[in-house]
Design an enzyme around this catalytic site. Structure first.
Site, mmCIF file in Angstrom:
data_model
loop_
_atom_site.group_PDB
_atom_site.id
_atom_site.type_symbol
_atom_site.label_atom_id
_atom_site.label_comp_id
_atom_site.label_asym_id
_atom_site.label_seq_id
_atom_site.Cartn_x
_atom_site.Cartn_y
_atom_site.Cartn_z
ATOM 1 N N THR A 4 2.549 -14.347 11.506
ATOM 2 C CA THR A 4 3.563 -13.325 11.239
ATOM 3 C C THR A 4 3.416 -12.107 12.144
ATOM 4 O OG1 THR A 4 2.160 -12.410 9.523
ATOM 5 C CG2 THR A 4 3.861 -13.936 8.814
ATOM 6 N N SER B 138 -5.457 -3.488 6.133
ATOM 7 C CA SER B 138 -4.198 -4.204 6.280
ATOM 8 C C SER B 138 -3.935 -4.415 7.763
ATOM 9 C CB SER B 138 -3.055 -3.421 5.636
ATOM 10 O OG SER B 138 -2.354 -2.693 6.615
ATOM 11 N N LYS B 139 -2.989 -5.306 8.035
ATOM 12 C CA LYS B 139 -2.692 -5.655 9.424
ATOM 13 C C LYS B 139 -2.315 -4.443 10.254
ATOM 14 C CE LYS B 139 -0.967 -10.153 8.174
ATOM 15 N NZ LYS B 139 0.029 -11.178 8.298
ATOM 16 N N ARG B 140 -1.802 -3.426 9.591
ATOM 17 C CA ARG B 140 -1.307 -2.279 10.338
ATOM 18 C C ARG B 140 -2.386 -1.226 10.612
ATOM 19 N NH1 ARG B 140 2.380 -4.493 7.523
ATOM 20 N NH2 ARG B 140 1.454 -3.687 5.622
#
Ligand code: GLU
Length: 436
Positions: A12, A212-214
């Site tokens: 993703t 988190s990915k961010r």
């Protein structure tokens, strides 16, 4: 038992630290046990899975050196290792469940007849985890395996593919522990003994929040672009949740493979600490054998071409101990290989005062006379001159460093002058004295 593990990412976005660590633990376990590591792309969510994300994932794994024994060759979804290409297999398996009356249609969707009892999950890391039915599940324990639009859901395809691919150990993030009772029931419905499960702890930010990915530093690409060594990244990721019995921290990949095992994976959450990552990178950089270090140096733009190999090795050896991160190398040591090196003009102003310049002229004379142009002799001669002139050592060291390197920080002055050699050093001092 022949171990078969898999990394089954849903592409993703970038390959993030958590995903890379899951891939790594699977890969390490496969390499440690002599088993197989399978890469399966779980790309059934057409809206969220982009070709760029698949590409980023594959590039990231290749950069780390996590080679797969079975899996896609490129990022185009074709062949057996893209879940999106396996829908026939998935629907055959749904039919199987319906024939056994373990699944049934309900309001257009297909539901699986879930067990009504608590499930004990024997986990290699978490121990036996007992999962009771939630209130909602007590009302409706049967979960959807095919949506009313005909799309099979994650639980089904994940388990079917693990069965079809003969997966023996499912090593994945702890966030999936809550799905595992469902997965075990599905395995049993297919008359397959569930694989061994090993749920690995979450990764938290330095401040304790869930990563988190961010989050900054969460993307593997950022670290690659910062010039981090892939083997340092592997070393650091391996310590996010695992450690060898004697708590060694800096390890080559082969050593990690040798020592890695699932029972030593911690239950406690791991914390991502970029300072430690940088330190491990430095340790690896420091220990890189010279032929490899030379290649790394060339890759970051050190103009080594055309220089004598012994000279290059001697020059790089004076840098290797001190350079913390590879991209710092050119500003640290390019002066060895070109007269046209970058100059720190602020340092120049401080280093080249009138007092320092006349001291530098005297140093030039001393260095014409010094018998052997070696670090010890150069140091002794400089210090003796400082005493004769009645000045601080710095009054000689600063302009000499500026003349030879143009930079405030660099290798040890006496060693770098030895490596440069008398002609070059005198030439650069002359250039500095003439102000050009
Ligand atoms: N596609 C799932 C994920 O990325 C895989 C979970 C698993 O490893 O079973 O989280």
């Amino acid at each position: 038992m022949n171990v078969r593990v898999r990394f089954a990412p849903s592409p993703t976005g970038h390959l993030h630290i958590g995903g890379a660590r899951t891939a790594l633990f699977n890969w390490l376990y496969a390499r440690h046990t002599g088993g197989q590591f399978v890469l399966r792309i779980e790309d059934t969510d057409a809206e969220r899975n982009t070709p760029e994300a698949i590409e980023a994932l594959i590039t990231g794994l290749r950069w780390l050196g996590l080679d797969w024994d079975e899996g896609p060759e490129g990022s185009t979804p074709q062949g057996d290792f893209f879940q999106s290409q396996r829908s026939e297999i998935h629907s055959r398996r749904v039919d199987e469940l319906r024939e056994k009356d373990l699944a049934y249609e309900h309001e257009g969707a297909i539901r699986f007849r879930m067990t009504r009892e608590a499930t004990t999950i024997p986990d290699l890391i978490c121990g036996d985890v007992v999962r009771e039915l939630t209130d909602r599940e007590q009302e409706q324990p049967d979960f959807v395996i095919v949506r009313s639009d005909g799309k099979p859901v994650f639980h089904l395809v994940n388990v079917v593919d693990d069965i079809e691919m003969g997966i023996t150990h499912v090593i994945r993030g702890e966030d999936h522990l809550s799905n595992t009772a469902k997965h075990m029931a599905l395995f049993r419905a297919f008359d397959v003994e569930p694989p061994a499960f090993a749920h690995i702890p979450l990764i938290l930010n330095a401040n304790g929040s869930k990563m988190s990915k961010r989050d900054e530093g969460a993307s593997l690409e950022t670290w690659r672009d910062e010039g981090l060594l892939p083997e340092a990244m592997i070393n650091y990721l391996s310590l996010l949740g695992w450690s060898p019995k004697d708590d060694t921290e800096v390890m080559a990949v082969a050593e990690i493979i040798n020592r890695f095992d699932l029972p030593q994976v911690n239950r406690a959450n791991a914390r991502f600490d970029d300072e430690k990552l940088r330190w491990i990178n430095y340790e690896h950089l420091r220990q890189t054998p010279m032929p490899q270090y030379r290649m790394l140096a060339e890759n970051v733009g050190m103009p080594l071409e055309g220089h004598d190999e012994d000279f290059v090795n001697a020059a790089l050896a004076t840098c290797q101990e001190k350079v913390k991160s590879l991209p710092d190398l050119p500003s640290f040591g390019a002066f060895y290989f070109t007269d046209d090196f970058p100059v720190d003009s602020d340092f120049g102003e401080k280093a080249m005062t009138q007092e320092n310049l006349s001291a530098l002229a005297a140093l030039r004379d001393a260095y014409v006379a010094v018998e052997s142009f070696e670090a010890d002799a150069l140091e002794a001669s400089l210090k003796q001159l400082a005493e004769e002139l009645g000045v601080k050592v710095r009054v000689l060291v600063q302009p000499a460093r500026f003349a030879c390197t143009g930079q405030k920080v660099g290798p040890s002055l006496y060693h770098l002058m030895e490596v440069l050699g008398r002609d070059k050093v005198l030439g650069r001092i002359d250039r500095a004295l003439s102000g050009s």
